[in-house]
Design an enzyme around this catalytic site. Structure first.
Site, PDB file in Angstrom:
ATOM      1  N   GLU A   1      30.232  39.159  36.915  1.00 40.67           N
ATOM      2  CA  GLU A   1      30.741  39.072  35.544  1.00 40.67           C
ATOM      3  C   GLU A   1      30.951  40.455  34.910  1.00 40.67           C
ATOM      4  O   GLU A   1      31.922  40.681  34.194  1.00 40.67           O
ATOM      5  CB  GLU A   1      29.786  38.240  34.688  1.00 40.67           C
ATOM      6  CG  GLU A   1      30.428  37.903  33.364  1.00 40.67           C
ATOM      7  CD  GLU A   1      29.631  36.900  32.551  1.00 40.67           C
ATOM      8  OE1 GLU A   1      28.567  36.451  33.023  1.00 40.67           O
ATOM      9  OE2 GLU A   1      30.079  36.589  31.436  1.00 40.67           O
TER      10      GLU A   1
ATOM     11  N   HIS B   1      37.590  48.317  41.120  1.00 41.29           N
ATOM     12  CA  HIS B   1      36.570  49.089  40.395  1.00 41.29           C
ATOM     13  C   HIS B   1      35.333  49.371  41.241  1.00 41.29           C
ATOM     14  O   HIS B   1      34.637  50.364  41.010  1.00 41.29           O
ATOM     15  CB  HIS B   1      36.103  48.322  39.142  1.00 41.29           C
ATOM     16  CG  HIS B   1      37.034  48.442  37.988  1.00 41.29           C
ATOM     17  ND1 HIS B   1      38.261  47.822  37.947  1.00 41.29           N
ATOM     18  CD2 HIS B   1      36.918  49.116  36.813  1.00 41.29           C
ATOM     19  CE1 HIS B   1      38.846  48.102  36.790  1.00 41.29           C
ATOM     20  NE2 HIS B   1      38.053  48.878  36.092  1.00 41.29           N
TER      21      HIS B   1
ATOM     22  N   CYS C   1      44.992  45.998  41.590  1.00 38.53           N
ATOM     23  CA  CYS C   1      44.060  45.091  40.901  1.00 38.53           C
ATOM     24  C   CYS C   1      44.100  43.745  41.604  1.00 38.53           C
ATOM     25  O   CYS C   1      45.167  43.109  41.657  1.00 38.53           O
ATOM     26  CB  CYS C   1      44.504  44.950  39.443  1.00 38.53           C
ATOM     27  SG  CYS C   1      43.550  43.736  38.523  1.00 38.53           S
TER      28      CYS C   1
ATOM     29  N   CYS D   1      37.454  44.029  44.284  1.00 35.80           N
ATOM     30  CA  CYS D   1      37.850  44.505  42.955  1.00 35.80           C
ATOM     31  C   CYS D   1      37.929  46.016  43.098  1.00 35.80           C
ATOM     32  O   CYS D   1      36.997  46.642  43.623  1.00 35.80           O
ATOM     33  CB  CYS D   1      36.817  44.121  41.904  1.00 35.80           C
ATOM     34  SG  CYS D   1      37.071  44.936  40.310  1.00 35.80           S
TER      35      CYS D   1
ATOM     36  N   ASP E   1      46.614  49.130  37.029  1.00 36.84           N
ATOM     37  CA  ASP E   1      45.383  48.316  37.076  1.00 36.84           C
ATOM     38  C   ASP E   1      45.027  47.916  35.638  1.00 36.84           C
ATOM     39  O   ASP E   1      45.562  48.466  34.666  1.00 36.84           O
ATOM     40  CB  ASP E   1      44.229  49.118  37.706  1.00 36.84           C
ATOM     41  CG  ASP E   1      42.937  48.299  37.812  1.00 36.84           C
ATOM     42  OD1 ASP E   1      43.015  47.066  37.987  1.00 36.84           O
ATOM     43  OD2 ASP E   1      41.840  48.888  37.711  1.00 36.84           O
ATOM     44  N   SER E   2      44.096  46.984  35.526  1.00 38.46           N
ATOM     45  CA  SER E   2      43.591  46.618  34.204  1.00 38.46           C
ATOM     46  C   SER E   2      42.835  47.779  33.567  1.00 38.46           C
ATOM     47  O   SER E   2      42.643  47.820  32.362  1.00 38.46           O
ATOM     48  CB  SER E   2      42.635  45.432  34.337  1.00 38.46           C
ATOM     49  OG  SER E   2      41.568  45.799  35.201  1.00 38.46           O
TER      50      SER E   2
END
Ligand code: DGL
Length: 263
Positions: A146, A190, A75, A188, A11-12
């Site tokens: 964002e 996260h 991701c 996402c 993942d990022s």
């Protein structure tokens, strides 16, 4: 597949841990390498060309170094762009993570669904096509958050994040009127890290759709039946920045790598 397959989860950042934990639950006996591309986080702020140019060679290096039997791109921001490139370039089986629009629209009673993802994911042609193909008559709202992935990372790293900061990111998901949003896709990896906060801050109750268990099942199908050696091979946790996790992050990671040595 070998008796103890090596699974690379990428993942990022730390969001892929929400997918990782579901795979570990299903296949505790595999050897895991978790890679967070923190040197390039957040992917949501990079252009499509930049992400392809970053991720495709990086995955090649990681395959060369760790010889995984399967790679999970945990991701959405990357998977909605790079899966075809990866499959065309490398011979390893890949599993991606893309917005769970089909099951969300199938489950929505009010027929009003929001897709909460990074700004990158909601702009993707791939995501628009999922809606065109699978909305099943639902009214689908795309919400590009964002800062929410960065806020989730901050919480996991032990920082205090205000309710107002999180509420502002999710507010556009909630539409009222002739029909009320009743289903929100967590597009996402996260965001499930914040699920308790999201649930508490939602202006009304909704179903939050986290695709991680379905991704883990897909991994299980590709691996075939487990051999069950009974042992838990050590796992690796790698930050592409080369940094070591802070003590707070190390403690948080213990919750995701239960009873395993982490190098
Ligand atoms: N975890 C990533 C995803 O699923 C995105 C976070 C980022 O912006 O890097 O989309």
């Amino acid at each position: 597949m070998p008796q103890t397959p090596t699974i690379l989860v990428f993942d990022s950042g730390l969001g892929g841990l929400t997918v990782f934990r579901e795979i570990v639950k299903l296949r505790p006996g595999a050897r895991y390498v978790y890679v967070a591309d923190d040197a390039y986080f957040p992917y949501g702020q990079h252009s499509e060309d930049e992400i392809i140019a970053r991720v495709v060679p990086l995955i090649g290096e990681l395959i060369g170094r760790h010889a995984p039997d399967l790679v999970v791109i945990a991701c959405n921001t990357a998977s909605t762009l790079v899966m075809a490139h990866l499959r065309a370039t490398y011979g390893v089986p890949f599993v991606g993570t893309v917005p769970a629009i089909k099951p969300a629209c199938a489950a929505s009673k009010t027929r009003r669904v929001s897709v909460l993802g990074t700004r990158g994911t909601v702009k993707r042609e791939y995501t628009r096509k999922l809606i065109a193909d699978f909305a099943q008559g639902c009214d689908v709202t795309l919400v590009g958050a964002e800062h929410l992935a960065s806020l989730a990372e901050a919480v996991l790293r032990g920082e205090t994040i205000s309710d107002a900061a999180i509420a502002a990111e999710i507010a556009p998901c909630f539409l009222d009127g002739t029909a009320r949003t009743d289903t929100v896709v967590l597009a996402c990896t996260h965001y499930p890290l914040l699920l308790d906060r999201l649930t508490a801050l939602a202006p009304w109750r909704v179903d939050w759709i986290d695709p991680a268990p379905a991704i883990a099942r897909r991994v299980g199908e590709l691996l075939g039946p487990p051999h069950g050696s009974g042992s838990l091979p050590p796992s690796e946790f790698i930050l592409t920045s080369g940094q070591r996790p802070s003590p707070v992050l190390s403690r948080a990671l213990d919750g995701f790598f239960p009873a395993r040595a982490v190098a």
